[in-house]
Design a protein around this motif. Structure first.
Motif, PDB file in Angstrom:
ATOM      1  N   ARG A 105       0.825  -1.207   0.000  1.00  0.00           N
ATOM      2  CA  ARG A 105       0.000   0.000   0.000  1.00  0.00           C
ATOM      3  C   ARG A 105       0.863   1.262   0.000  1.00  0.00           C
ATOM      4  N   SER A 106       1.997   1.214   0.720  1.00  0.00           N
ATOM      5  CA  SER A 106       2.910   2.356   0.735  1.00  0.00           C
ATOM      6  C   SER A 106       3.462   2.619  -0.662  1.00  0.00           C
ATOM      7  N   LEU A 107       3.875   1.557  -1.331  1.00  0.00           N
ATOM      8  CA  LEU A 107       4.394   1.696  -2.697  1.00  0.00           C
ATOM      9  C   LEU A 107       3.318   2.267  -3.610  1.00  0.00           C
ATOM     10  N   ALA A 108       2.101   1.760  -3.474  1.00  0.00           N
ATOM     11  CA  ALA A 108       0.998   2.231  -4.316  1.00  0.00           C
ATOM     12  C   ALA A 108       0.714   3.705  -4.049  1.00  0.00           C
ATOM     13  N   LEU A 109       0.821   4.101  -2.771  1.00  0.00           N
ATOM     14  CA  LEU A 109       0.565   5.494  -2.410  1.00  0.00           C
ATOM     15  C   LEU A 109       1.621   6.410  -3.026  1.00  0.00           C
ATOM     16  N   ARG A 110       2.884   6.027  -2.915  1.00  0.00           N
ATOM     17  CA  ARG A 110       3.954   6.839  -3.534  1.00  0.00           C
ATOM     18  C   ARG A 110       3.761   6.921  -5.043  1.00  0.00           C
ATOM     19  N   ALA A 111       3.330   5.802  -5.640  1.00  0.00           N
ATOM     20  CA  ALA A 111       3.156   5.757  -7.100  1.00  0.00           C
ATOM     21  C   ALA A 111       2.029   6.669  -7.575  1.00  0.00           C
TER      22      ALA A 111
END
Lengths: 203, 203
Positions: free
Chosen positions: B81-87
């Motif tokens: 979810r963190s990666l998706a948020l940064r993306a």
């Protein structure tokens, strides 16, 4: 029979009602403590009755089901806390930092732990869900009313209602952050800063 | 043995590692879904293995204990979810309202429900508590870092760190408010208002 007996009944009835009220109160307080310490799975009418020093039959007379006991307990303690909160600021026009700190305190004690256990259990159990949903809405509305009063917030101004709601959401989040560790130090700094932001926003 | 055998091993090993990684991933995703739907009490390695279509032996090869499986699962999904948020905001300098809304979204889905079940269980179970405490701290730090980056917040200025922390506490509280009822409408209004206040506070 007749006058004398009636008078005697009356004399007996008063302390009986008192005893009954005291028993009920002890059960409610024991139920919240039990829920906070052992969670929903570990909280039954029997366990609470034993903790309160009340017979299981007497407990079931007051609260026929487990759901009755625990929802009544969370509501009772929430009401007690609301009264205590209002009593802290009897005059109105209180310092907003003190009010924010007191509101946040509502969410960091055993009552919040107990309510959290009940909410989480209700999210999985169909039997519990409607009652806890209704209870949460009622307690939430009352807390919002108190917050608006104590913060002297004018809800007719745009955004003020949502400002106060967001503050109470933050308080709930701070309660959650305090569940596993003692978050007191960080919480005090967040409260100080958000009280400043709120004070500016509310004018 | 010798050259040929080694080459053969290498050829076999690659898809085997892939299969192993895929199995692991399926277990982790099934574990979070299971925790979100059935809570800690209803979540065992066997239930998750069945849901993931993996044998119980294979599941236990990857995760020897129940605690291993569920803490790894919450951590894995939190990282995703963190990666998706940064993306979502690759450029930086994004609209702060959009960033606040996306941060709050982290706390309203199945991951938050799963994490909440794990936190509440950890508050009662000594075996789970230190691991979940450590996990929560790690995920919390990472979420804070992302929030500071995406909001373009200057933490060297007094109060900014606490402003961002309070925002994430509010997001957590909004997640809790969404547990029993669909709180989407109220949440959108609170997010809009606090995004405004935050924008002013962060300058």
């Amino acid at each position: 029979m007749g006058g004398v007996s009636t008078a005697g009944d009356r004399v007996d009835r008063v302390p009986k009602q008192d005893r009954s009220r005291v028993t009920r109160q002890r059960l409610l307080e024991a139920a919240v403590a039990c829920l906070a310490e052992h969670g929903w799975a570990g909280s039954t009418v029997s366990v609470v009755a034993e903790r309160a020093g009340v017979s299981r039959g007497a407990a079931q007379h007051h609260f026929p089901t487990r759901e009755d006991l625990f929802t009544a307990a969370v509501e009772y303690v929430a009401e007690e806390r609301s009264l205590a909160l209002r009593a802290l600021f009897p005059e109105g026009g209180a310092d907003r930092h003190a009010v924010v700190a007191a509101l946040v305190d509502l969410y960091t004690g055993p009552l919040f732990r107990a309510a959290l256990h009940l909410w989480v259990a209700a999210s999985d159990e169909e039997q519990l869900r409607p009652r806890v949903t209704e209870l949460e809405a009622r307690v939430g509305r009352e807390t919002h009313r108190i917050a608006v009063d104590l913060l002297d917030a004018d809800e007719s101004r745009p955004g003020v209602r949502e400002t106060v709601q967001g503050l109470l959401d933050m308080a709930r989040g701070l309660g959650l952050a305090n569940l596993l560790t003692d978050d007191t130090g960080r919480r005090a700094r967040v409260v100080a800063q958000w009280a400043r932001l709120l004070d500016e926003a509310l004018g």
